[in-house]
Enzyme design. Structure first.
Site, PDB file in Angstrom:
ATOM      1  CG  ASP A  67      20.592  -8.322  36.744  1.00  0.00           C
ATOM      2  OD1 ASP A  67      20.496  -7.302  36.043  1.00  0.00           O
ATOM      3  OD2 ASP A  67      19.771  -9.248  36.695  1.00  0.00           O
ATOM      4  CG  ASN A 131      15.185 -19.835  34.424  1.00  0.00           C
ATOM      5  OD1 ASN A 131      14.816 -18.673  34.604  1.00  0.00           O
ATOM      6  ND2 ASN A 131      16.441 -20.214  34.574  1.00  0.00           N
ATOM      7  CG  HIS A 133      16.008 -15.661  35.589  1.00  0.00           C
ATOM      8  ND1 HIS A 133      16.889 -16.231  34.699  1.00  0.00           N
ATOM      9  CD2 HIS A 133      15.669 -14.457  35.024  1.00  0.00           C
ATOM     10  CE1 HIS A 133      17.060 -15.428  33.674  1.00  0.00           C
ATOM     11  NE2 HIS A 133      16.328 -14.348  33.836  1.00  0.00           N
ATOM     12  CD  GLU A 138      19.568 -18.402  36.383  1.00  0.00           C
ATOM     13  OE1 GLU A 138      18.347 -18.544  36.197  1.00  0.00           O
ATOM     14  OE2 GLU A 138      20.360 -18.145  35.457  1.00  0.00           O
TER      15      GLU A 138
HETATM   16  C1  F6R Z   1      17.839  -8.245  33.742  1.00  0.00           C
HETATM   17  C2  F6R Z   1      17.180  -9.227  34.597  1.00  0.00           C
HETATM   18  C3  F6R Z   1      16.621 -10.484  34.051  1.00  0.00           C
HETATM   19  C4  F6R Z   1      15.697 -10.252  32.862  1.00  0.00           C
HETATM   20  C5  F6R Z   1      15.153 -11.576  32.333  1.00  0.00           C
HETATM   21  C6  F6R Z   1      14.305 -11.387  31.089  1.00  0.00           C
HETATM   22  O1  F6R Z   1      18.278  -7.144  34.499  1.00  0.00           O
HETATM   23  O2  F6R Z   1      17.144  -9.000  35.756  1.00  0.00           O
HETATM   24  O3  F6R Z   1      15.894 -11.132  35.077  1.00  0.00           O
HETATM   25  O4  F6R Z   1      14.647  -9.415  33.236  1.00  0.00           O
HETATM   26  O5  F6R Z   1      16.219 -12.430  32.019  1.00  0.00           O
HETATM   27  O6  F6R Z   1      15.127 -10.965  30.042  1.00  0.00           O
HETATM   28  P1  F6R Z   1      14.510 -10.432  28.655  1.00  0.00           P
HETATM   29  O7  F6R Z   1      13.789  -9.180  28.971  1.00  0.00           O
HETATM   30  O8  F6R Z   1      15.713 -10.179  27.775  1.00  0.00           O
HETATM   31  O9  F6R Z   1      13.620 -11.507  28.156  1.00  0.00           O
END
Ligand code: F6R
Length: 239
Positions: A67, A131, A133, A138
């Site tokens: 992303d 959450n 994701h 989401e």
């Molecule tokens: C980032 C991504 C997100 C993160 C998730 C956890 O490329 O795809 O799904 O993996 O938000 O983020 P952290 O590792 O910062 O807790």
């Protein structure tokens, strides 16, 4: 879905890097799906170290990131800083959605096509949101969604606000869809810390739940969840 239990972030980072490095060593060509955020930082640090300490080349590796924020190069900079500048991967073999593209719909289509053209993803690394994701898919996202533009939820905006102290935080992102992620031949999900414990618990309940996007993974034949003690805190029993 296999659970690999480790004690802490350091051990998780080392083991995740070892899994990737073993594949990098043995493959003739490898497409790695990569994530950003806090979770894989240690894994990238170890991979950079392994690369430096060995003669192992990364020239046969292609990467596709999950992303990028719309109107931003945040994750391009992150990948350069934390991995790409430390390894000998050719720049044109590293791919991240272009959040600055004029036509975002076209960019999503291009990204899907690109993944197909390089042969699909051999191993996708995922983090997990509080959450549930995965990528920026989401809660409520269709499990067969392809790469698309998303409106980020309050929970995600809050969790990632730290990356935007000097600039305005984008409210939208381009993300690989859950359907795209599920086509990866293998998936490695990393979960660190108690803040992820609820999402990990939902994942191991074993039932599909659109409100917890990561549950889409339970139907995938080759998923490993690497979780530290904090992230496993709410699991009844460990398998
Ligand atoms: C980032 C991504 C997100 C993160 C998730 C956890 O490329 O795809 O799904 O993996 O938000 O983020 P952290 O590792 O910062 O807790």
């Amino acid at each position: 879905m296999k659970l690999l239990s480790v004690s802490n972030e350091e051990e998780l980072s080392r083991i995740a890097a070892e899994i990737l490095f073993a594949k990098i060593k043995s493959a003739k060509k490898l497409v790695l799906g990569l994530a950003t955020g806090k979770t894989p930082l240690g894994m990238y640090r170890y991979l950079s170290k392994y690369s430096k300490e060995s003669n192992q080349t990364f020239r046969h590796i292609h990467t596709v990131n999950l992303d990028e924020y719309v109107g931003s190069i945040t994750y391009h900079e992150y990948m350069e800083e934390n991995l790409f500048q430390h390894i000998d991967i050719p720049k044109d073999q590293t791919h991240i959605p272009d959040g600055e593209a004029e036509n975002l719909t076209e960019e999503c289509r291009r990204y899907e096509q690109l993944i197909k053209e390089i042969g699909g993803i051999d191993l996708q690394v995922l983090g997990i949101g509080e959450n549930g994701h995965i990528g920026f898919n989401e809660p409520g996202t269709s499990f067969d969604a392809r790469t698309h533009v998303v409106e980020l939820t309050e929970s995600t905006l809050k969790a990632n606000a730290k990356y935007f102290v000097d600039s305005e935080q984008p409210k939208q992102a381009i993300t690989m869809g859950i359907g795209t992620i599920l086509e990866s031949r293998e998936i490695l999900l990393l979960a660190i810390g108690e803040r992820k414990a609820n999402a990990v618990k939902e994942l191991f309940k074993g039932s599909l739940n659109k409100d917890i996007p990561a549950t889409a993974l339970i139907n995938h034949p080759h998923v490993t969840v690497l979780a530290d003690k904090g992230a496993r805190k709410l699991l009844d029993k460990e398998s």
